[in-house]
Design a protein around this motif. Structure first.
Motif, PDB file in Angstrom:
ATOM      1  N   LYS A 115      11.842  59.783 127.116  1.00  0.00           N
ATOM      2  CA  LYS A 115      11.481  60.973 127.380  1.00  0.00           C
ATOM      3  C   LYS A 115      10.190  61.251 126.457  1.00  0.00           C
ATOM      4  N   ALA A 116      10.201  60.385 125.266  1.00  0.00           N
ATOM      5  CA  ALA A 116       9.068  60.741 124.220  1.00  0.00           C
ATOM      6  C   ALA A 116       7.906  60.238 124.949  1.00  0.00           C
ATOM      7  N   ILE A 117       7.979  59.116 125.901  1.00  0.00           N
ATOM      8  CA  ILE A 117       6.661  58.461 126.892  1.00  0.00           C
ATOM      9  C   ILE A 117       6.195  59.540 127.630  1.00  0.00           C
ATOM     10  N   TYR A 118       7.164  60.255 128.377  1.00  0.00           N
ATOM     11  CA  TYR A 118       6.866  61.078 129.393  1.00  0.00           C
ATOM     12  C   TYR A 118       6.016  62.538 128.638  1.00  0.00           C
ATOM     13  N   LEU A 119       6.380  62.668 127.275  1.00  0.00           N
ATOM     14  CA  LEU A 119       5.811  63.785 126.640  1.00  0.00           C
ATOM     15  C   LEU A 119       4.548  63.580 126.146  1.00  0.00           C
ATOM     16  N   LEU A 120       3.943  62.258 126.260  1.00  0.00           N
ATOM     17  CA  LEU A 120       2.516  61.959 125.797  1.00  0.00           C
ATOM     18  C   LEU A 120       1.361  62.968 126.475  1.00  0.00           C
ATOM     19  N   PRO A 121       1.465  63.044 127.836  1.00  0.00           N
ATOM     20  CA  PRO A 121       0.432  63.886 128.499  1.00  0.00           C
ATOM     21  C   PRO A 121       0.509  65.393 128.045  1.00  0.00           C
ATOM     22  N   PHE A 122       1.793  65.732 127.514  1.00  0.00           N
ATOM     23  CA  PHE A 122       1.856  67.255 127.453  1.00  0.00           C
ATOM     24  C   PHE A 122       1.413  67.446 125.978  1.00  0.00           C
ATOM     25  N   ILE A 123       1.526  66.491 125.149  1.00  0.00           N
ATOM     26  CA  ILE A 123       1.179  66.348 123.626  1.00  0.00           C
ATOM     27  C   ILE A 123      -0.700  66.526 123.991  1.00  0.00           C
ATOM     28  N   TYR A 124      -1.026  65.724 124.499  1.00  0.00           N
ATOM     29  CA  TYR A 124      -2.533  65.704 124.938  1.00  0.00           C
ATOM     30  C   TYR A 124      -3.028  67.288 125.252  1.00  0.00           C
ATOM     31  N   GLY A 125      -2.355  67.895 126.264  1.00  0.00           N
ATOM     32  CA  GLY A 125      -2.595  69.215 126.701  1.00  0.00           C
ATOM     33  C   GLY A 125      -2.563  70.123 125.606  1.00  0.00           C
ATOM     34  N   ILE A 126      -1.363  70.286 124.805  1.00  0.00           N
ATOM     35  CA  ILE A 126      -1.201  71.159 123.796  1.00  0.00           C
ATOM     36  C   ILE A 126      -2.334  71.059 122.909  1.00  0.00           C
ATOM     37  N   ALA A 127      -2.470  69.799 122.345  1.00  0.00           N
ATOM     38  CA  ALA A 127      -3.517  69.593 121.460  1.00  0.00           C
ATOM     39  C   ALA A 127      -5.178  70.219 121.833  1.00  0.00           C
ATOM     40  N   ASP A 128      -5.357  69.775 123.201  1.00  0.00           N
ATOM     41  CA  ASP A 128      -6.389  70.505 123.728  1.00  0.00           C
ATOM     42  C   ASP A 128      -6.650  71.841 123.656  1.00  0.00           C
ATOM     43  N   TYR A 129      -5.548  72.599 124.304  1.00  0.00           N
ATOM     44  CA  TYR A 129      -5.527  73.981 124.348  1.00  0.00           C
ATOM     45  C   TYR A 129      -5.451  74.530 122.824  1.00  0.00           C
ATOM     46  N   ALA A 130      -5.035  73.908 121.786  1.00  0.00           N
ATOM     47  CA  ALA A 130      -5.189  74.349 120.462  1.00  0.00           C
ATOM     48  C   ALA A 130      -6.330  74.073 120.040  1.00  0.00           C
ATOM     49  N   GLU A 131      -7.010  73.048 120.180  1.00  0.00           N
ATOM     50  CA  GLU A 131      -8.182  72.671 119.725  1.00  0.00           C
ATOM     51  C   GLU A 131      -9.194  73.961 120.417  1.00  0.00           C
ATOM     52  N   ASN A 132      -9.103  74.394 121.517  1.00  0.00           N
ATOM     53  CA  ASN A 132      -9.814  75.435 122.120  1.00  0.00           C
ATOM     54  C   ASN A 132      -9.732  76.856 121.507  1.00  0.00           C
ATOM     55  N   ILE A 133      -8.653  76.973 121.387  1.00  0.00           N
ATOM     56  CA  ILE A 133      -8.112  78.136 120.518  1.00  0.00           C
ATOM     57  C   ILE A 133      -8.754  78.419 119.334  1.00  0.00           C
ATOM     58  N   SER A 134      -8.566  77.389 118.535  1.00  0.00           N
ATOM     59  CA  SER A 134      -8.841  76.951 117.235  1.00  0.00           C
ATOM     60  C   SER A 134     -10.371  77.334 117.109  1.00  0.00           C
ATOM     61  N   SER A 135     -11.342  76.694 118.195  1.00  0.00           N
ATOM     62  CA  SER A 135     -12.831  76.807 118.163  1.00  0.00           C
ATOM     63  C   SER A 135     -13.167  78.393 118.298  1.00  0.00           C
ATOM     64  N   LEU A 136     -12.296  78.781 119.285  1.00  0.00           N
ATOM     65  CA  LEU A 136     -12.724  80.463 119.523  1.00  0.00           C
ATOM     66  C   LEU A 136     -12.397  81.324 118.125  1.00  0.00           C
ATOM     67  N   ILE A 137     -11.315  80.835 117.490  1.00  0.00           N
ATOM     68  CA  ILE A 137     -11.099  81.576 116.222  1.00  0.00           C
ATOM     69  C   ILE A 137     -11.984  81.336 115.305  1.00  0.00           C
ATOM     70  N   ALA A 138     -12.368  79.947 115.006  1.00  0.00           N
ATOM     71  CA  ALA A 138     -13.273  79.615 113.807  1.00  0.00           C
ATOM     72  C   ALA A 138     -14.837  79.800 113.986  1.00  0.00           C
ATOM     73  N   PHE A 139     -15.125  80.111 115.241  1.00  0.00           N
ATOM     74  CA  PHE A 139     -16.547  80.588 115.454  1.00  0.00           C
ATOM     75  C   PHE A 139     -16.697  82.058 115.879  1.00  0.00           C
ATOM     76  N   GLY A 140     -15.409  82.778 115.506  1.00  0.00           N
ATOM     77  CA  GLY A 140     -15.354  84.175 115.978  1.00  0.00           C
ATOM     78  C   GLY A 140     -15.622  84.948 114.418  1.00  0.00           C
ATOM     79  N   ASP A 141     -15.031  86.274 114.392  1.00  0.00           N
ATOM     80  CA  ASP A 141     -15.256  87.073 113.412  1.00  0.00           C
ATOM     81  C   ASP A 141     -13.927  87.565 112.878  1.00  0.00           C
ATOM     82  N   GLY A 142     -12.956  86.908 113.225  1.00  0.00           N
ATOM     83  CA  GLY A 142     -11.509  87.197 113.198  1.00  0.00           C
ATOM     84  C   GLY A 142     -11.103  86.843 111.710  1.00  0.00           C
ATOM     85  N   ALA A 143      -9.810  87.478 111.133  1.00  0.00           N
ATOM     86  CA  ALA A 143      -9.410  87.190 109.768  1.00  0.00           C
ATOM     87  C   ALA A 143      -8.620  85.758 109.711  1.00  0.00           C
TER      88      ALA A 143
END
Length: 184
Positions: A115-143
């Motif tokens: 199960k852990a092996i099959y989760l590896l692609p999903f860890i990538y996907g979640i991390a990529d979306y988290a990076e994108n969201i973090s970028s939008l927030i970090a380069f924005g004007d929010g709190a």
């Protein structure tokens, strides 16, 4: 060794082609113009990672360049909305197509390892979306800008580390399958 699933090769090939198309869209539509506009690469492309000082530098750069800010936001609300999902699906389907985990290592694997092996692609996907969201927030004007500034380098590292692990596992499995005797 038998193939692991009924996933047709054409589906994997179609996903790979779509990933390449969206990657080209991102690269030639946003990354290259951003570099031309600012003289600096988008942080998402720093394979070796970066630290908070690079994020602060990017924030300053974006505060001074409205065109670069628009390019970056358009990238996150355009191809970066679909690329992580496409690549996650491609990686997962390749893992499934390579067969059961037990056949990967020449012995039966513990169910949690499988199960852990099959989760590896999903860890990538979640991390990529988290990076994108973090970028939008970090380069924005929010709190939450300060928190996102600290998280962004870690999300990028997690994204590339999980992607590298997926590629290494796939390469190992493909080599093992190629070297194994064929069953008729």
């Amino acid at each position: 060794m038998k193939a692991g699933s009924g996933i047709p090769v054409w589906i994997v090939a179609l996903l790979a082609a779509l990933c390449l198309i969206v990657l080209a869209w991102t690269t030639f539509g946003f990354v290259v113009p951003f570099k031309h506009e600012t003289g600096q690469a988008v942080l998402d492309t720093y394979f070796a990672g970066y630290d908070e000082s690079a994020v602060f530098h990017m924030q300053k750069l974006l505060d001074e360049n409205e065109t670069a800010t628009k390019l970056l936001r358009a990238m996150y609300f355009g191809p970066e909305l679909i690329f992580p999902a496409l690549l996650t699906a491609l990686l997962f389907f390749v893992f499934v197509a390579l067969g059961p985990v037990g056949s990967w290592f020449g012995r039966s694997a513990h169910p949690l390892v499988a199960k852990a092996i099959y989760l590896l692609p999903f860890i990538y996907g979640i991390a990529d979306y988290a990076e994108n969201i973090s970028s939008l927030i970090a380069f924005g004007d929010g709190a939450s800008t300060h928190l996102a500034t600290h998280l962004l380098p870690w999300m990028t590292r997690l994204k590339f580390a999980s992607l590298a692990i997926c590629v290494i596992v796939i390469a190992r499995l493909a080599i093992a399958r190629w070297l194994s005797p064929r069953e008729d």
